[in-house]
Enzyme design. Structure first.
Site: not given
Ligand SMILES: NC(=O)c1ccc[n+]([C@@H]2O[C@H](COP(=O)([O-])OP(=O)(O)OC[C@H]3O[C@@H](n4cnc5c(N)ncnc54)[C@H](O)[C@@H]3O)[C@@H](O)[C@H]2O)c1
Length: 323
Positions: A95, A155, A158, A182
């Site tokens: 992690r 959250d 939810r 979170h």
């Molecule tokens: N905060 C919240 O409540 C919450 C909820 C759901 C997901 N998330 C987070 O959101 C993030 C995205 O999730 P996802 O399911 O869309 O992931 P995903 O893998 O589908 O999309 C991430 C995208 O980021 C792009 N990327 C990586 N490095 C990059 C850079 N330097 N510049 C531009 N683009 C770049 C990748 O190419 C990819 O398309 C994850 O970190 C996930 O844990 C947060």
């Protein structure tokens, strides 16, 4: 195609990360009419092209909005930049290794946004969102109110859904907040939970529908905490509700709504906590966090918030972010 107009009235949102969360947010945002222009950026250009093409084919069904792919040149006149970019855990990766990778990605993007002299708000969504909000704030060098994380807005939604189901009351009459990290150390603020304006402890005897409320309470909080794990196990990622939570934050920023949202914000002494980003009730407007509401928490709730802050502090220290 509608031409981009560079004016105060022109509401431009740039979304970095065209994956599941970024694309779903664009889709939800386009339907609201909140933005005049939505610009999608990703290091995977093929993916952006595909997402944009799919989205623009929906234009006859959306309120008027220009949707296109872009680059870091688009940051300068954006009212809001939403960062959903990140990478997922590889087999054998710890992690901490993942955290370092995502901190590098989000930190680099935050620097580019600051370099472009963007005057808007930066909204971090990538996980772990509280730590990455801290990183984005430090790397951008911006004022603390302009860099926020989506925090526990999802959250809290939810939590409200589960309470609404349990009480058999419209979710819009249920007000309830999850604060802190979170993540695993988040907690429910029961002292601020009310149904139709009645504190939940007073509402329960009035309702009288369930006998074992104390047990149910714990179950509901556990279900909120475990939601993401369940969804990810079933379909690989969460995207719909988070997309809508981001639209709610966006509305408050673009329309200066002063909504009270549990976004992740840098604390400077509020609740006795310093130099950590985590979720507390915030008034959100076009400048980001206009005010942190230092609501009177019970001693147990304050302990939980402090515990979250300590956990996040340790994660930040493990990164050794330059301050
Ligand atoms: N905060 C919240 O409540 C919450 C909820 C759901 C997901 N998330 C987070 O959101 C993030 C995205 O999730 P996802 O399911 O869309 O992931 P995903 O893998 O589908 O999309 C991430 C995208 O980021 C792009 N990327 C990586 N490095 C990059 C850079 N330097 N510049 C531009 N683009 C770049 C990748 O190419 C990819 O398309 C994850 O970190 C996930 O844990 C947060």
């Amino acid at each position: 195609m509608i031409k981009s107009v560079n004016s105060e009235q022109h509401r431009k949102v740039v979304v970095v990360g065209a994956g599941s969360v970024g694309a779903t947010y664009c889709y939800a945002l386009a339907q609201t009419g909140l933005a005049d222009e939505i610009v999608l950026i990703d290091r995977n250009q093929e993916l952006v092209n595909g997402q944009v093409l799919d989205l623009v084919h929906g234009q006859p069904f959306f309120p008027t909005v220009n949707i296109r792919s872009g680059s870091s040149e688009d940051y300068s006149d954006a009212q809001l930049v939403v960062i959903t970019a990140g990478t997922s855990q590889r087999p054998g990766e710890t992690r901490l290794q993942l955290l370092r990778k995502n901190a590098e990605i989000v930190g680099g993007i935050a620097e580019e946004i600051a370099f472009a002299k963007c005057k808007g708000v930066m909204l971090v969504v990538s996980n772990p969102v509280d730590v990455l909000t801290y990183v984005a704030l430090k790397r951008s060098g911006w004022e603390r109110n302009r860099v926020i994380g989506s925090g526990t807005v999802l959250d809290s939604a939810r939590f409200r859904h589960l309470l609404s189901n349990h009480c058999g009351i419209d979710v819009h009459n249920v007000h309830a907040y999850i604060l802190g990290e979170h993540g695993d150390s988040e907690f429910a603020v029961w002292s601020m939970t009310n149904v139709a304006g009645i504190n939940i402890d007073e509402y329960c005897p009035v309702c009288g529908n369930c006998s074992d409320w104390n047990e149910k309470r714990q179950l509901i909080v556990q279900q909120v905490r475990d939601s993401a794990y369940h969804i990810i196990n079933s379909k690989g990622s969460t995207n719909f509700a988070v997309g809508l939570a981001l639209v709610k934050i966006t509305a408050s920023i673009l329309r200066r709504q002063n909504s009270v949202l549990t976004v992740s914000a840098m604390l400077r002494g509020e609740f006795g906590i310093n130099d950590v980003c985590l979720s507390v009730p915030c008034v959100v407007t076009d400048k980001g966090v206009a005010r942190i509401i230092t609501s009177p928490l019970t001693p147990e709730e304050l302990d939980s918030l402090t515990r979250s802050a300590l956990i996040l502090r340790q994660a930040i220290d493990s990164l050794s972010v330059d301050v």
